[in-house]
Design a protein around this motif. Structure first.
Motif, PDB file in Angstrom:
ATOM      1  N   GLY A   1      32.249 -34.861  62.204  1.00 36.78           N
ATOM      2  CA  GLY A   1      32.335 -36.305  62.026  1.00 36.78           C
ATOM      3  C   GLY A   1      33.734 -36.889  62.168  1.00 36.78           C
ATOM      4  O   GLY A   1      33.912 -37.909  62.825  1.00 36.78           O
TER       5      GLY A   1
ATOM      6  N   TRP B   1      27.023 -43.665  72.551  1.00 38.83           N
ATOM      7  CA  TRP B   1      25.912 -43.142  71.756  1.00 38.83           C
ATOM      8  C   TRP B   1      24.576 -43.818  71.996  1.00 38.83           C
ATOM      9  O   TRP B   1      23.539 -43.279  71.613  1.00 38.83           O
ATOM     10  CB  TRP B   1      26.273 -43.204  70.270  1.00 38.83           C
ATOM     11  CG  TRP B   1      27.449 -42.340  69.968  1.00 38.83           C
ATOM     12  CD1 TRP B   1      28.708 -42.750  69.620  1.00 38.83           C
ATOM     13  CD2 TRP B   1      27.506 -40.897  70.021  1.00 38.83           C
ATOM     14  NE1 TRP B   1      29.534 -41.664  69.455  1.00 38.83           N
ATOM     15  CE2 TRP B   1      28.817 -40.519  69.694  1.00 38.83           C
ATOM     16  CE3 TRP B   1      26.565 -39.900  70.323  1.00 38.83           C
ATOM     17  CZ2 TRP B   1      29.220 -39.178  69.655  1.00 38.83           C
ATOM     18  CZ3 TRP B   1      26.959 -38.578  70.276  1.00 38.83           C
ATOM     19  CH2 TRP B   1      28.272 -38.224  69.944  1.00 38.83           C
TER      20      TRP B   1
ATOM     21  N   LYS C   1      25.460 -31.758  51.603  1.00 43.14           N
ATOM     22  CA  LYS C   1      24.542 -32.420  52.543  1.00 43.14           C
ATOM     23  C   LYS C   1      23.103 -31.927  52.391  1.00 43.14           C
ATOM     24  O   LYS C   1      22.189 -32.488  52.968  1.00 43.14           O
ATOM     25  CB  LYS C   1      25.034 -32.219  53.974  1.00 43.14           C
ATOM     26  CG  LYS C   1      26.418 -32.872  54.214  1.00 43.14           C
ATOM     27  CD  LYS C   1      26.571 -33.365  55.645  1.00 43.14           C
ATOM     28  CE  LYS C   1      27.962 -33.902  55.918  1.00 43.14           C
ATOM     29  NZ  LYS C   1      27.968 -35.060  56.827  1.00 43.14           N
TER      30      LYS C   1
ATOM     31  N   TYR D   1      25.106 -27.281  67.518  1.00 45.04           N
ATOM     32  CA  TYR D   1      25.170 -28.749  67.444  1.00 45.04           C
ATOM     33  C   TYR D   1      26.522 -29.219  67.968  1.00 45.04           C
ATOM     34  O   TYR D   1      27.561 -28.817  67.473  1.00 45.04           O
ATOM     35  CB  TYR D   1      25.008 -29.149  65.969  1.00 45.04           C
ATOM     36  CG  TYR D   1      25.049 -30.634  65.672  1.00 45.04           C
ATOM     37  CD1 TYR D   1      24.313 -31.548  66.413  1.00 45.04           C
ATOM     38  CD2 TYR D   1      25.807 -31.109  64.604  1.00 45.04           C
ATOM     39  CE1 TYR D   1      24.339 -32.890  66.098  1.00 45.04           C
ATOM     40  CE2 TYR D   1      25.830 -32.457  64.281  1.00 45.04           C
ATOM     41  CZ  TYR D   1      25.096 -33.345  65.042  1.00 45.04           C
ATOM     42  OH  TYR D   1      25.122 -34.676  64.725  1.00 45.04           O
ATOM     43  N   ASP D   2      26.506 -30.043  68.982  1.00 45.97           N
ATOM     44  CA  ASP D   2      27.738 -30.660  69.488  1.00 45.97           C
ATOM     45  C   ASP D   2      27.361 -32.000  70.116  1.00 45.97           C
ATOM     46  O   ASP D   2      26.211 -32.425  70.025  1.00 45.97           O
ATOM     47  CB  ASP D   2      28.468 -29.746  70.478  1.00 45.97           C
ATOM     48  CG  ASP D   2      27.801 -29.708  71.846  1.00 45.97           C
ATOM     49  OD1 ASP D   2      26.628 -30.147  71.957  1.00 45.97           O
ATOM     50  OD2 ASP D   2      28.435 -29.253  72.814  1.00 45.97           O
TER      51      ASP D   2
ATOM     52  N   TYR E   1      19.960 -38.449  68.764  1.00 46.72           N
ATOM     53  CA  TYR E   1      20.078 -39.865  68.389  1.00 46.72           C
ATOM     54  C   TYR E   1      19.170 -40.736  69.247  1.00 46.72           C
ATOM     55  O   TYR E   1      18.620 -41.723  68.773  1.00 46.72           O
ATOM     56  CB  TYR E   1      21.527 -40.357  68.513  1.00 46.72           C
ATOM     57  CG  TYR E   1      22.518 -39.540  67.714  1.00 46.72           C
ATOM     58  CD1 TYR E   1      22.211 -39.091  66.441  1.00 46.72           C
ATOM     59  CD2 TYR E   1      23.762 -39.206  68.238  1.00 46.72           C
ATOM     60  CE1 TYR E   1      23.099 -38.326  65.713  1.00 46.72           C
ATOM     61  CE2 TYR E   1      24.664 -38.444  67.508  1.00 46.72           C
ATOM     62  CZ  TYR E   1      24.331 -38.004  66.252  1.00 46.72           C
ATOM     63  OH  TYR E   1      25.215 -37.251  65.540  1.00 46.72           O
TER      64      TYR E   1
ATOM     65  N   GLY F   1      29.438 -41.185  56.791  1.00 51.88           N
ATOM     66  CA  GLY F   1      28.323 -40.712  57.613  1.00 51.88           C
ATOM     67  C   GLY F   1      28.241 -41.626  58.816  1.00 51.88           C
ATOM     68  O   GLY F   1      28.375 -42.851  58.695  1.00 51.88           O
ATOM     69  N   THR F   2      28.082 -41.060  59.988  1.00 54.20           N
ATOM     70  CA  THR F   2      27.988 -41.905  61.177  1.00 54.20           C
ATOM     71  C   THR F   2      26.779 -41.557  62.030  1.00 54.20           C
ATOM     72  O   THR F   2      26.400 -42.343  62.895  1.00 54.20           O
ATOM     73  CB  THR F   2      29.239 -41.760  62.062  1.00 54.20           C
ATOM     74  OG1 THR F   2      29.495 -40.366  62.260  1.00 54.20           O
ATOM     75  CG2 THR F   2      30.452 -42.422  61.432  1.00 54.20           C
ATOM     76  N   SER F   3      26.157 -40.391  61.773  1.00 48.28           N
ATOM     77  CA  SER F   3      25.055 -40.010  62.654  1.00 48.28           C
ATOM     78  C   SER F   3      23.908 -41.017  62.539  1.00 48.28           C
ATOM     79  O   SER F   3      23.297 -41.379  63.546  1.00 48.28           O
ATOM     80  CB  SER F   3      24.588 -38.592  62.347  1.00 48.28           C
ATOM     81  OG  SER F   3      24.289 -38.441  60.978  1.00 48.28           O
TER      82      SER F   3
ATOM     83  N   LYS G   1      24.395 -43.910  64.756  1.00 48.59           N
ATOM     84  CA  LYS G   1      24.109 -43.659  66.172  1.00 48.59           C
ATOM     85  C   LYS G   1      22.606 -43.715  66.413  1.00 48.59           C
ATOM     86  O   LYS G   1      22.149 -44.205  67.447  1.00 48.59           O
ATOM     87  CB  LYS G   1      24.668 -42.296  66.578  1.00 48.59           C
ATOM     88  CG  LYS G   1      26.176 -42.186  66.395  1.00 48.59           C
ATOM     89  CD  LYS G   1      26.655 -40.748  66.670  1.00 48.59           C
ATOM     90  CE  LYS G   1      27.932 -40.426  65.940  1.00 48.59           C
ATOM     91  NZ  LYS G   1      28.194 -38.968  65.894  1.00 48.59           N
TER      92      LYS G   1
HETATM   93  C1  LIG Z   1      28.192 -38.219  64.665  1.00 50.35           C
HETATM   94  C2  LIG Z   1      28.381 -36.769  64.703  1.00 50.35           C
HETATM   95  C3  LIG Z   1      28.742 -36.074  63.540  1.00 50.35           C
HETATM   96  C4  LIG Z   1      28.946 -36.763  62.222  1.00 50.35           C
HETATM   97  O1  LIG Z   1      27.751 -37.121  61.631  1.00 50.35           O
HETATM   98  P1  LIG Z   1      27.650 -37.378  60.052  1.00 50.35           P
HETATM   99  O2  LIG Z   1      26.571 -38.323  59.865  1.00 50.35           O
HETATM  100  O3  LIG Z   1      28.973 -37.961  59.647  1.00 50.35           O
HETATM  101  O4  LIG Z   1      27.404 -36.057  59.446  1.00 50.35           O
HETATM  102  C5  LIG Z   1      28.910 -34.706  63.622  1.00 50.35           C
HETATM  103  N1  LIG Z   1      28.748 -34.048  64.780  1.00 50.35           N
HETATM  104  C6  LIG Z   1      28.384 -34.675  65.910  1.00 50.35           C
HETATM  105  C7  LIG Z   1      28.221 -33.893  67.159  1.00 50.35           C
HETATM  106  C8  LIG Z   1      28.205 -36.057  65.907  1.00 50.35           C
HETATM  107  O5  LIG Z   1      27.863 -36.690  67.033  1.00 50.35           O
END
Ligand SMILES: *Cc1c(COP(=O)(O)O)cnc(C)c1O
Length: 858
Positions: free
Chosen positions: A129, A427, A519, A583-584, A592, A610-612, A615
């Motif tokens: 993140g 995204w 988490k 995961y990448d 997403y 948290g940003t996922s 997205k």
């Molecule tokens: C957005 C993103 C994260 C962060 O997501 P969180 O919600 O902050 O856990 C981690 N890894 C990847 C590949 C992402 O695109």
């Protein structure tokens, strides 16, 4: 035979295709679909095989194919159009230039430091993140036209790549990347030789680094690389891995990033003839040593003393903290810091930063435990402006760090918040971007308007798009699952079933993130029978895609992954739940785009932002989340679901309660809505939530909103402050430093001696006037050096004031009891009310009266 070393040889482009060079060199292609399509058409098969990496594509494509393209009118026309569009993107005035035209006094430059940058999967220089956020910050800064320079390290192996053993245990590998094979160019002096940055390290050695530049649209990202021949073996390895190695390795990385980073910025601005940044932004405390280097610069070049230089540096520094738990903070043994900063024989004169003393440097990172140097405290002491990354996290941070501002209420601790955002063109699926372009005009995608207008899209079009994206995800799940099983030792012949894993019409829930304990990756497995029932329901099934990496040293995290993998391996459910390794960014994108529901169940309040989920929201995904981080402020009852949190209950019972609430929400609310269809097969009530999410959340979660917030609320005031303290040969810095000395020396004698009230009737009503008179001892200070405030608020049983209003009091003279200050207050509330009086430092150049962390109360 294994190669000792690898390097990449670039193809020679035919003259007519020369424009491909700049298009590949600028990472703007990674958020521009037409450029991606152009690259794909060079050789669609190679493009996919090499993971959509244009540098590799061009390295591998046959010269005959390039010659053919150089004659292909249709390709050339597209090439020219895309190249012209890049030129236009790089040169036209943007939001920032419009603000400047309107007369805003914006900074002439901002340097943004981060230990990781996730710009694109072709530059794997991030772990999660924090890095992705930094990448999105650069991209949005580019879109908005900010004169920003990114600064970090280039890791030879980036973060690890994850695969699974046959029994579901995480295994790590570290591919070695060769900078020539990455979209980078070297920072060179005018004679063409590499610019070399050096920092002193113990043993009379210099840690050297070259500087690679990744061009992110308009924004250069400087990445320091210690893997060069002038370093010995140990020093060459400083930039080997991200978050690998021990404390000693890590402090060298942070010294290089912070101190070397400032020197890299100086080299870059000198070579390119552009202004030096006025604002330095630390994205987390890792690069905090940058402040010490800037103090050294000022001490050695302007003759300021340490405190004056510190004052000047603070004015232009912004510090962002990302960690809501003390355990997450970067700390070093103080002796280790002393080792790196002191003279060769442990002298107090720093060898690393000549002109500074080690004691002063160590004091910048001190905390209550005297054996520890705390990088967050360093950031807070060096940044006159500080923030957390969501409203809730700002609040948590004020509580966590209140010890640095003793005597102040938590709410007064000068740490604000800027809620993170995500870069839409990176995204959001191109389908959504195309809708937004059509509705709002191209070029506005990053602007809120495009998302607001998505509410006008026809319901069946929204649903079609969701279906298309889910189907793409299903195909990607099958591809990755097959690859994973082959790595785990299965043979093709056993894998026929993988072709029917997942169903493009089934409600798809995603859960992907790093795997620290908080988490709670396995919360969904709390009641395996209930989960199984959900997955296998005949009429209304769920399918679940899970992904995430555990830190290599965290066996607890790996055990959680194994638990999920073992469950997902079971034959009866394996078509409905998958764990995808590695995961990448390249995987995340499909998740997403395609997931209908984005699940997040952290232990509140441990998720800073948290940003996922943001997205996912940009793609019409609905969040199903604990109210933590961003979701705490942006959940509005119609854009998804809030899992009730059992905050305060002990952990085991809390997991039981929160898991039960999660199942309950799925069974009673999420699933019925998704499967409730009209005669055309469209889930009308679901689509209403999708529409609402796109329209309302879309504009709020944008990285452009975040970067504008930083520009207006942090960078501009910081630049203003930096100019003010630097004007007139640093007169302001000298005055403020002198003032701070004076106040700190005088403060033990400052006290509120007596407070009298007057004017209240016997039964006061709200609004009644109260006159307070305070007698204050100021020691050696003058009345104009301080601010005396009356505080009035609600008072509880413990006599503690809350909902406090502060009213400045006037100096009205002096008598035998001390200086006299008076103030009139209209009673602001009814009920049990109390008041007190306090004395605070007061100076025009302070950003907050709490800044020095000193206050005198009766
Ligand atoms: C957005 C993103 C994260 C962060 O997501 P969180 O919600 O902050 O856990 C981690 N890894 C990847 C590949 C992402 O695109």
């Amino acid at each position: 035979m294994k190669a000792l070393r690898r390097f990449t040889v670039r193809t020679h482009l035919p003259e007519r295709l020369a424009a491909l060079g700049p298009l590949i060199a600028n990472l703007r292609w990674s958020w521009d679909p037409p450029t991606q399509d152009l690259f794909a058409s060079v050789d669609p098969e190679l493009w996919e095989r090499f993971g959509q990496d244009p540098v590799r594509l061009l390295g591998e494509v046959r010269p005959a194919r390039l010659d053919a393209l150089a004659e292909d009118g249709e390709f050339l026309a597209r090439l020219d159009a895309v190249a012209a569009d890049l030129d236009y993107y790089l040169s036209r005035p943007r939001w920032y230039q419009q603000q400047e035209e309107r007369g805003a006094a914006l900074p002439t430059g901002i340097a943004y430091f981060s230990m990781e940058f996730g710009v694109s999967e072709v530059l794997p220089n991030y772990s999660g993140g924090l890095g992705i956020l930094a990448g999105d910050h650069l991209k949005a800064a580019s879109d908005l036209g900010l004169p920003l320079i990114g600064v970090g390290l280039l890791y030879r192996s980036g973060y690890f790549r994850q695969s699974l053993s046959a029994d579901g245990w995480q295994t790590e590998h570290y591919p070695s990347y060769d900078p020539q094979g990455l979209p980078l160019k070297l920072l060179t002096e005018s004679d063409g030789t590499a610019a070399i940055i050096g920092v002193e390290v113990p043993g009379g050695r210099t840690l050297d680094a070259r500087v690679w530049i990744a061009q992110v649209g308009r924004v250069p990202l400087l990445l320091l690389d210690s893997d060069i021949v002038s370093n010995d073996e140990e020093l060459r390895g400083v930039t080997d891995r991200l978050y690998g190695g021990d404390q000693d390795h890590r402090i060298k990385q942070e010294i290089l990033a912070g101190i070397g980073g400032v020197r890299a910025v100086r080299a870059y601005t000198r070579i390119h003839g552009i202004p030096d940044p006025e604002v330095f932004h630390m994205n987390e405390g890792h690069a905090g040593f940058l402040g010490a280097e800037r103090i050294r610069e000022l001490v050695t070049t302007t003759g300021l003393d340490f405190d004056e230089a510190l004052t000047a540096v603070r004015a232009g520094t912004v510090f962002t903290t990302h960690t809501p738990v003390p355990a997450g903070i970067d700390r070093f043994p103080i002796e280790l810091v002393r080792h790196y900063f002191s003279g060769p024989n442990g002298e107090n004169d720093s060898a690393l930063l000549p002109g500074l003393t080690v004691d002063r440097i160590l004091a910048l990172g001190r905390e209550t435990d005297p054996t520890v140097f705390n990088m967050a405290h360093l950031g807070l002491r060096l940044g006159q402006r500080c923030n957390g990354v969501s409203q809730l996290h700002g609040k948590v941070s004020r509580g966590m760090f209140e010890g640095l501002w003793p005597g102040f209420d938590t709410a007064e601790v000068p740490i604000g918040s800027v809620t993170n955002g995500v870069h839409a063109p990176t995204w959001a699926a191109r389908e959504w971007i195309a809708f937004a372009n059509r509705l709002a005009g191209p070029d506005r995608v990053e602007e809120a308007r495009g998302w607001e207008l998505l509410q006008t899209v026809d319901g069946s079009d929204l649903w079609d798009t969701r279906n298309t994206l889910r189907a793409q995800l299903v195909a990607e799940v099958r591809r990755r699952l097959r690859r994973s099983w082959l790595e785990r030792g299965a043979t093709e012949a056993e894998l026929g079933w993988v072709d029917t894993v997942f169903d493009p019409d089934v409600l798809t829930v995603g859960f992907a993130r790093r795997v620290p304990t908080y988490k709670r990756l396995t919360l969904m497995l709390r009641d395996p029978h209930r989960l199984r029932r959900l997955l296998l329901d005949h009429d209304r099934p769920v399918q679940l895609v899970v992904a995430g990496k555990s830190h290599p040293a965290d066996d607890g995290g790996k055990a959680l992954i194994q638990q999920v993998v073992r469950f997902a391996d079971e034959h009866d459910v394996r078509h409905r739940i998958v764990f995808l390794p590695d995961y990448d960014m390249s995987m995340a994108r499909y998740l997403y785009w395609g997931c209908d529901v984005w699940l997040n169940n952290p232990l509140r309040p441990l998720e800073a932002c948290g940003t996922s989920g943001m997205k996912s929201a940009l793609n019409g995904g609905l969040n199903l989340s604990i109210r933590d981080g961003w979701w705490d402020e942006m959940f509005d009852g119609e854009n998804g679901w809030a899992i009730p949190t059992a905050d305060g209950v002990d952990d085991t019972r809390r997991d039981d309660l929160e898991a039960a609430a999660l199942y309950e929400l799925l069974e009673r609310s999420v699933l019925p809505r998704f499967y409730d269809r009209d005669s055309a097969g469209v889930p009308i009530r679901w689509i209403e939530m999708v529409r609402h999410t796109l329209e309302k959340l879309g504009p709020q979660v944008l990285a452009s909103r975040m970067v504008r917030d930083y520009a207006v609320d942090y960078y501009t005031p910081a630049a203003q402050a930096a100019r003010t303290v630097a004007d007139d040969d640093y007169a302001g810095a000298k005055a403020l430093a002198e003032y701070r000395h004076r106040v700190e020396a005088a403060w033990p004698a400052v006290r509120v001696a007596q407070v009298d009230s007057d004017g209240l009737p016997e039964f006061p009503e709200i609004g009644a006037q109260l006159t307070l008179t305070a007698h204050v001892h100021l020691g050696d200070l003058a009345p104009s050096d301080v601010q005396v405030q009356a505080l009035i608020g609600r008072v509880g049983q413990d006599e503690i004031l809350s909902a406090t209003v502060a009213v400045p009091m006037q100096h009205t003279g002096a008598d035998a009891l001390g200086e006299v200050f008076t103030g009139d207050i209209a009673l602001p509330l009814a009920g049990a009310v109390g008041y007190t009086v306090r004395v605070l430092p007061q100076h025009d150049l302070m950003a907050s009266p709490a800044e020095f962390g000193i206050v005198a109360l009766p």
